[in-house]
Write a protein that holds these residues in place. Structure first.
Motif, short mmCIF file in Angstrom:
data_model
loop_
_atom_site.label_atom_id
_atom_site.label_comp_id
_atom_site.label_asym_id
_atom_site.label_seq_id
_atom_site.Cartn_x
_atom_site.Cartn_y
_atom_site.Cartn_z
N GLN B 5 0.84 -1.19 0.00
CA GLN B 5 0.00 0.00 0.00
C GLN B 5 0.88 1.24 0.00
N TYR B 6 1.98 1.14 0.72
CA TYR B 6 2.93 2.24 0.82
C TYR B 6 3.51 2.55 -0.55
N GLY B 9 1.05 3.95 -3.18
CA GLY B 9 0.73 5.35 -2.97
C GLY B 9 1.64 6.27 -3.78
N TYR B 10 2.83 5.76 -4.12
CA TYR B 10 3.79 6.58 -4.85
C TYR B 10 3.65 6.49 -6.37
#
Lengths: 195, 173
Positions: B5-6, B9-10
């Motif tokens: 998820q991290y 997000g980018y």
């Protein structure tokens, strides 16, 4: 085809609703669904305006050309009819890339532009889909996404211990369905070419 | 927050950054191009809007009339017989028509069986690896005025069926 599908959806639903279902919720459905469609369009308008603007920069800046060059060897096998249509190749490559990265909102305008290019080199009669159009949609529908971000978010929200546990299996499953879709398209396209 | 998820997000910000920077490097008049590209969206959405109204009303009617439920309950015994979890079946059928309705059903299944249960896992994977067939087909084809879709629907159904069977087998392992 769509005329028949849409017509039978309406007739079946209304007849079933009148005789066996719930007439109240049937009436509700007309109102709710049509306003849902319009609010979806308003959301879509914002995101799509932004992405179509960004994609125009990507096209002028050569990003799409690079992407298309990279994917061309594969793409011309699946879409033999657009070997020389660089614009169509660019849009299809960008649509697939956006789908794979999970940018569904960016993928739709690219896909629509790809369809417009495919229409220009469609030598069938008006209103009939070309092999390339069929292949493009079948592969699109087979879902190319690598990381299903929205589903993971839902899993997280509803208390999953390991929300991302589905990434591996989902890649395997959508990989298999995409490969089957591509094989199906190759067979259908090849059959048409032989005639 | 998990790593994936991290990372995801980018993806979007970095994509936009890359496109804008490469536009600057290639001396593109980026804002002018942005505006001229964005202008087209209005026309696209104007074309899509009536199509969506038609499709969503038809889908809504099928669901609200109780027809889809009836259809699912009709074939459920067959699926039960081969050991396919019948709870997931409505999800797969509805996903073909509407993504938002399928998400609603998914949440119901999460609440009832738990996200990490067999059914929770299988429905997550099924939704993650399928697309809304009728939605996609209507939007794309009506945009370019195609009414004879030839082998698009059989192909799409085949790939959805393959995905469903694959999800079932993967979850069983």
């Amino acid at each position: 085809m769509l005329n028949i599908i849409w017509g039978s959806m309406l007739v079946v639903a209304i007849v079933y609703g009148i005789f066996l279902g719930d007439i109240e919720s049937l009436n509700e459905a007309f109102l709710d669904s049509s306003s849902e469609a319009v609010s979806l369009c308003i959301t879509m308008l914002g995101i799509m305006s932004f992405w179509m603007g960004i994609m125009e920069i990507a096209r002028k800046g050569g990003v799409l050309v690079h992407l298309a060059k990279f994917m061309k060897p594969l793409l011309v096998k699946i879409f033999p009819g657009i070997r020389d249509n660089d614009k169509a190749l660019e849009y299809i490559a960008a649509n697939f890339a956006a789908n794979i990265m999970g940018l569904g909102w960016a993928a739709t305008p690219l896909g629509l532009k790809a369809m417009k290019e495919l229409k220009k080199c469609n030598n069938r009669e008006d209103g009939v889909a070309s092999d390339e159009m069929c292949s493009f949609l079948v592969i699109n529908i087979s879902s190319l996404q690598l990381v299903p971000v929205t589903i993971i978010a839902y899993r997280n929200q509803y208390g999953s211990v390991n929300p991302t546990a589905i990434i591996g299996p989902a890649i395997i499953v959508s990989g298999i369905s995409t490969i089957v879709a591509i094989i199906f398209c190759l067979i259908m396209t090849g059959r048409g070419a032989g005639k | 927050m998990s790593v994936f998820q991290y990372i995801s997000g980018y993806i979007m910000p970095l994509m936009i950054l890359y496109i804008v920077v490469s536009g600057i490097v290639h001396k593109v008049k980026i804002y002018d191009e942005f505006v001229s590209g964005a202008k087209e969206a209005l026309g696209v959405v104007r074309n899509i809007c009536p199509v969506l109204v038609g499709l969503l009303v038809a889908t809504g009617l099928l669901r609200k009339s109780g027809f889809l439920e009836m259809l699912v309950s009709l074939v459920a015994p067959l699926f039960e017989y081969i050991g396919f979890p019948e709870e997931v079946l409505p999800l797969i059928v509805i996903k073909m028509f509407s993504s938002s309705a399928a998400t609603g059903l998914l949440v119901d299944l999460y609440k009832e069986f738990g996200t990490d249960s067999y059914i929770g896992m299988m429905s997550s994977i099924c939704l993650a690896s399928s697309e809304t067939i009728f939605y996609t087909m209507t939007i794309y084809y009506s945009y370019v005025g195609i009414s004879k879709t030839r082998w698009t629907l059989p192909g799409a159904l085949l790939s959805t069926l393959t995905g469903t069977v694959a999800a079932w087998l993967v979850c069983g392992m």
